[in-house]
Scaffold this active site. Structure first.
Site, PDB file in Angstrom:
ATOM      1  N   GLY A  19      -5.029   4.599   1.994  1.00 38.05           N
ATOM      2  CA  GLY A  19      -5.152   3.499   2.967  1.00 38.05           C
ATOM      3  C   GLY A  19      -4.786   3.980   4.364  1.00 38.05           C
ATOM      4  N   VAL A  31     -20.984   6.777  -0.168  1.00 37.48           N
ATOM      5  CA  VAL A  31     -22.144   7.491   0.375  1.00 37.48           C
ATOM      6  C   VAL A  31     -22.597   6.935   1.727  1.00 37.48           C
ATOM      7  CG1 VAL A  31     -23.885   6.124  -0.919  1.00 37.48           C
ATOM      8  CG2 VAL A  31     -24.379   8.479  -0.259  1.00 37.48           C
ATOM      9  N   ASP A  70       0.876  -1.173   0.000  1.00 36.67           N
ATOM     10  CA  ASP A  70       0.000   0.000   0.000  1.00 36.67           C
ATOM     11  C   ASP A  70       0.915   1.225   0.000  1.00 36.67           C
ATOM     12  OD1 ASP A  70      -3.239   0.204   1.214  1.00 36.67           O
ATOM     13  OD2 ASP A  70      -2.074   1.992   0.776  1.00 36.67           O
ATOM     14  N   ARG A 124     -24.294  14.867  -9.172  1.00 38.39           N
ATOM     15  CA  ARG A 124     -22.842  14.904  -9.304  1.00 38.39           C
ATOM     16  C   ARG A 124     -22.419  14.585 -10.734  1.00 38.39           C
ATOM     17  NH1 ARG A 124     -20.004  10.801  -5.206  1.00 38.39           N
ATOM     18  NH2 ARG A 124     -20.244   9.514  -7.053  1.00 38.39           N
ATOM     19  N   ASP A 182       4.578   1.959  -3.751  1.00 35.96           N
ATOM     20  CA  ASP A 182       3.597   2.364  -4.763  1.00 35.96           C
ATOM     21  C   ASP A 182       3.564   1.325  -5.888  1.00 35.96           C
ATOM     22  OD1 ASP A 182       2.140   5.130  -5.660  1.00 35.96           O
ATOM     23  OD2 ASP A 182       2.852   3.987  -7.391  1.00 35.96           O
ATOM     24  N   LYS A 193     -10.918   1.915 -14.887  1.00 39.56           N
ATOM     25  CA  LYS A 193     -11.223   0.585 -14.353  1.00 39.56           C
ATOM     26  C   LYS A 193     -11.474  -0.410 -15.495  1.00 39.56           C
ATOM     27  CE  LYS A 193     -10.642   0.458 -10.141  1.00 39.56           C
ATOM     28  NZ  LYS A 193     -10.277  -0.659  -9.275  1.00 39.56           N
ATOM     29  N   TYR A 238     -12.731   7.688 -14.165  1.00 37.30           N
ATOM     30  CA  TYR A 238     -12.557   6.519 -13.289  1.00 37.30           C
ATOM     31  C   TYR A 238     -13.092   5.256 -13.959  1.00 37.30           C
ATOM     32  CZ  TYR A 238     -13.422   3.417  -9.292  1.00 37.30           C
ATOM     33  OH  TYR A 238     -13.462   2.344  -8.448  1.00 37.30           O
TER      34      TYR A 238
END
Ligand code: UD2
Length: 321
Positions: A37, A187, A32, A272, A55, A147, A143
């Site tokens: 994290g 959320v 990590d 958003r 990294d 992914k 994003y």
């Protein structure tokens, strides 16, 4: 006993995987960079894991991390749709370059299988519900593109080099240890901790946006099943990991408020940028091929989650006395 490398081990999902695997007696190494994290998530594991602060883009670090490993559970990412909308380059570098560096190291070290934390955001805003894996992807945010591109990289590494690759498209995973202290937090974590602080959360949009909120234990079991599944059914493939049920933000708000006894009415803000309106998983492929079953459903998962945030707050308050 198997040897697992968990990337993003200090994060919410990575650390929960680590606790589970250590309890089962497996050998766990974790990396990590601690950008998002938190080492507190690994408390209790002490020297039972080989933790390295490194990294994903560190070539030598990844070579050393992959050495001797049978499975990689690749959870590390700079997550969040709005973060990627605000700063697409940083999230691209972390998510894409990091994953490619890891894949090259995994291939060279002869790792058997890599299981990847892909995202339901890949489906975009197509009206068809539920989303199934045969639907063409339509990523809306940077994003989602990142992914999805990593899924393609995993599949290319399987086809080109034989590195067994399984992509799990997570549908809004939530639960204990999910960070709540960032504007980019999930959320459920945000609503819970706001209400606990006596503050009224903001719902972006009209509250009818819906998600297939998936409790963390379901994601953990999916990862373990993806490692155990025969190569002929699992490798080079994508599987939805959700519950097959969706809930609106209004329902989430009301359910958390009811557990906490919070009486404030929600504040409604603008929707958003980059958001998907509805997201619901068809989990039949994972059920049939991986033997995956969501074990914890919405109400129960939410109760466990809220109880965890309350107990963490109590622990912190007691420690401060
Ligand atoms: C996306 C992916 C999810 C995972 C995640 C990682 C989809 C459908 N899901 O989650 O699988 O990859 O990214 O970050 O793409 N919201 C509020 N108020 C707040 C915070 C959020 O109303 O204070 C809304 C937000 O606008 C969205 C919903 O809650 O409509 C869920 O937001 P989120 O950030 O928890 O997760 P999401 O759906 O972007």
């Amino acid at each position: 006993m198997s040897r697992y490398l968990i990337t993003g081990i200090a994060g919410f999902i990575g650390s929960t995987l680590a606790h589970t695997l250590v309890e089962q007696g497996h050998e766990v190494r974790g990396i990590d960079n601690l950008s998002t994290g938190n080492l507190d998530n690994l408390s209790g594991l002490g020297n039972r894991i080989d933790f390295r602060q490194v990294d994903l883009q560190d070539v030598a670090g990844m070579q050393s991390a992959c050495e001797g490993m049978e499975f990689i559970l690749h959870q590390a990412a700079l997550a969040s749709v709005p973060r990627s909308v605000k700063d697409p380059l940083s999230s691209h570098q972390s998510n894409l370059n990091g994953t490619l560096t890891l894949l090259i190291a995994a291939r060279d070290a002869g790792v058997r299988r890599i299981v990847y934390a892909a995202s339901s955001s890949a489906y975009g805003d197509q009206p068809t519900q539920p989303k199934h894996e045969e639907m063409p992807p339509l990523p809306l945010s940077p994003y989602a593109v990142q992914k999805l591109a990593c899924e393609y990289y995993l599949q290319a590494f399987y086809r080109s080099y034989g590195l067994e690759a399984v992509c799990l498209r997570y549908f809004n995973i939530y639960g204990p240890r999910q960070a709540a202290d960032s504007p980019y937090s999930g959320v459920i974590a945000k609503f819970t901790t706001s209400m606990m602080a006596g503050e009224t959360p903001t719902i972006f949009g009209d509250g009818m946006t819906s998600r297939d909120f998936t409790y963390i234990d379901n994601a953990v079991s999916a990862n373990l099943l993806a490692c155990q599944a025969p190569s002929s059914v699992a490798t080079g493939r994508v599987f939805n990991i959700g519950t097959g049920e969706s809930h609106t933000l209004n329902e989430v708000y009301a359910a958390i408020a009811s557990v906490l006894g919070f009486s404030g009415k929600p504040i409604y803000g603008f929707p958003r940028a980059g958001d998907i309106r509805h997201s619901l998983a068809d989990i039949s492929r994972a059920t049939k091929e991986l033997d995956y079953q969501p074990m914890v459903h919405f109400r129960n998962g939410l109760q466990k989650t809220v109880a965890w945030y309350v107990s963490e707050k109590e622990k912190k308050e007691a420690a401060a006395l």
